[in-house]
Design a protein around this motif. Structure first.
Motif, PDB file in Angstrom:
ATOM      1  N   THR A   8       0.923  -1.336  -0.006  1.00  0.00           N
ATOM      2  CA  THR A   8      -0.052  -0.100  -0.036  1.00  0.00           C
ATOM      3  C   THR A   8       0.975   1.315  -0.077  1.00  0.00           C
ATOM      4  O   THR A   8       1.979   1.174   0.066  1.00  0.00           O
ATOM      5  CB  THR A   8      -0.895   0.126   1.181  1.00  0.00           C
ATOM      6  N   ALA A  10       1.042   3.325   2.164  1.00  0.00           N
ATOM      7  CA  ALA A  10       1.536   3.484   3.891  1.00  0.00           C
ATOM      8  C   ALA A  10       2.867   2.827   3.743  1.00  0.00           C
ATOM      9  O   ALA A  10       3.839   3.394   4.382  1.00  0.00           O
ATOM     10  CB  ALA A  10       0.672   3.479   4.834  1.00  0.00           C
ATOM     11  N   GLN A  11       2.861   1.644   3.331  1.00  0.00           N
ATOM     12  CA  GLN A  11       3.835   0.778   3.404  1.00  0.00           C
ATOM     13  C   GLN A  11       5.132   1.154   2.568  1.00  0.00           C
ATOM     14  O   GLN A  11       6.152   1.222   3.238  1.00  0.00           O
ATOM     15  CB  GLN A  11       3.558  -0.870   3.072  1.00  0.00           C
ATOM     16  N   TRP A  13       5.698   4.624   1.661  1.00  0.00           N
ATOM     17  CA  TRP A  13       6.157   5.657   2.258  1.00  0.00           C
ATOM     18  C   TRP A  13       7.032   5.240   3.412  1.00  0.00           C
ATOM     19  O   TRP A  13       7.980   5.892   3.618  1.00  0.00           O
ATOM     20  CB  TRP A  13       4.875   6.379   3.185  1.00  0.00           C
ATOM     21  N   THR A  14       6.567   4.134   4.189  1.00  0.00           N
ATOM     22  CA  THR A  14       7.386   3.901   5.641  1.00  0.00           C
ATOM     23  C   THR A  14       8.826   3.402   5.114  1.00  0.00           C
ATOM     24  O   THR A  14       9.848   3.817   5.534  1.00  0.00           O
ATOM     25  CB  THR A  14       6.704   2.810   6.149  1.00  0.00           C
ATOM     26  N   GLY A  65       3.765   4.430  10.654  1.00  0.00           N
ATOM     27  CA  GLY A  65       3.432   3.481   9.665  1.00  0.00           C
ATOM     28  C   GLY A  65       2.547   2.360  10.456  1.00  0.00           C
ATOM     29  O   GLY A  65       1.629   1.795   9.832  1.00  0.00           O
ATOM     30  N   SER A  68      -1.251   1.837   9.847  1.00  0.00           N
ATOM     31  CA  SER A  68      -1.629   1.023   8.679  1.00  0.00           C
ATOM     32  C   SER A  68      -1.878  -0.288   8.977  1.00  0.00           C
ATOM     33  O   SER A  68      -1.000  -0.920   9.532  1.00  0.00           O
ATOM     34  CB  SER A  68      -0.616   0.970   7.552  1.00  0.00           C
ATOM     35  N   ARG A  69      -3.033  -0.754   8.995  1.00  0.00           N
ATOM     36  CA  ARG A  69      -3.404  -2.157   9.159  1.00  0.00           C
ATOM     37  C   ARG A  69      -2.420  -3.186   8.043  1.00  0.00           C
ATOM     38  O   ARG A  69      -2.180  -4.304   8.586  1.00  0.00           O
ATOM     39  CB  ARG A  69      -4.952  -2.415   8.746  1.00  0.00           C
ATOM     40  N   ALA A  70      -2.162  -2.872   6.737  1.00  0.00           N
ATOM     41  CA  ALA A  70      -1.376  -3.639   5.909  1.00  0.00           C
ATOM     42  C   ALA A  70       0.004  -3.533   6.539  1.00  0.00           C
ATOM     43  O   ALA A  70       0.527  -4.741   6.522  1.00  0.00           O
ATOM     44  CB  ALA A  70      -1.365  -2.784   4.611  1.00  0.00           C
ATOM     45  N   LEU A  71       0.445  -2.629   6.954  1.00  0.00           N
ATOM     46  CA  LEU A  71       1.979  -2.627   7.494  1.00  0.00           C
ATOM     47  C   LEU A  71       2.052  -3.570   8.788  1.00  0.00           C
ATOM     48  O   LEU A  71       2.762  -4.323   9.099  1.00  0.00           O
ATOM     49  CB  LEU A  71       2.338  -1.258   7.748  1.00  0.00           C
ATOM     50  N   ARG A  72       1.093  -3.472   9.563  1.00  0.00           N
ATOM     51  CA  ARG A  72       1.028  -4.270  10.887  1.00  0.00           C
ATOM     52  C   ARG A  72       0.803  -5.806  10.486  1.00  0.00           C
ATOM     53  O   ARG A  72       1.478  -6.651  11.060  1.00  0.00           O
ATOM     54  CB  ARG A  72      -0.162  -4.051  11.879  1.00  0.00           C
TER      55      ARG A  72
END
Length: 197
Positions: A8, A10-11, A13-14, A65, A68-72
């Motif tokens: 995503t 957010a991922q 960007w992190t 980050g 973000s649910r996807a990063l977790r």
């Protein structure tokens, strides 16, 4: 060609923000320790300040980050080492080129080891850096030990990060996935056969 969503915004960007901060840390460290670079750059106080603040900010992208649910979810995947990961490592060590000899989920065992090692190393670097920065709070022997660990771990991190960049340069589709968030289905089936997006 079918594209699969891998990361995503957010991922990505992190990853990018962490990479920039780590790059600043590595480059400023090189300017502090390699005499030729130190002479070329000059302005040691500015280089030290950039190094200290970028090092202090290094955990921030991951902490932000975490919203973000996807990063977790990806951190959870990176934190699990299964039988297929052991099989992947054995195949790599034997240099087994057969298709299917290196089973991997969304992340292969090498990526999992790299992520875990880098996370731990970053925390050690942060701790030893703080001991070196706030010299009045600790005894001399602690500061000397912190400097030794910080310097040698920094050198090791530089080598491992160079390896990470080399692996990324060798795989254009993986780079595209980190840049755009999507990868081809063919690449996913070949490199990450156990991944179910």
């Amino acid at each position: 060609m079918t594209r699969l969503r891998r990361f995503t915004g957010a991922q990505r960007w992190t990853h990018r923000t962490t990479a920039v901060l780590m790059g600043v840390c590595v480059l400023t460290a090189a300017c502090l320790y390699v005499p030729q670079l130190a002479q070329l750059v000059g302005r040691r106080a500015l280089v030290v300040t950039l190094h200290e603040w970028s090092g202090l900010a290094l955990p921030a992208p991951v902490l932000v980050g975490l919203a973000s649910r996807a990063l977790r979810a990806d951190l959870g995947l990176l934190n699990r080492f299964g039988r297929h990961d052991r099989d992947w490592l054995r195949a790599v060590l034997r240099r087994d080129p057969r298709p299917g000899s290196r089973p991997a989920g969304k992340f292969n065992a090498g990526q999992k080891l790299y992520a875990s090692w880098l996370a731990g190393s970053t925390l050690v670097m942060l701790g030893t850096g703080l001991l070196m920065w706030f010299t009045h709070l600790t005894p001399l022997v602690w500061r000397t030990s912190a400097t030794f660990v910080h310097d040698w771990l920094a050198l090791t991190m530089g080598v491992v990060i160079a390896g990470h960049i080399g692996m990324a340069l060798a795989d254009p589709e993986a780079r595209r996935g980190m840049r755009t968030g999507a990868v081809s289905r063919e690449w996913a089936e070949r490199e990450h056969s156990l991944w179910r997006p």
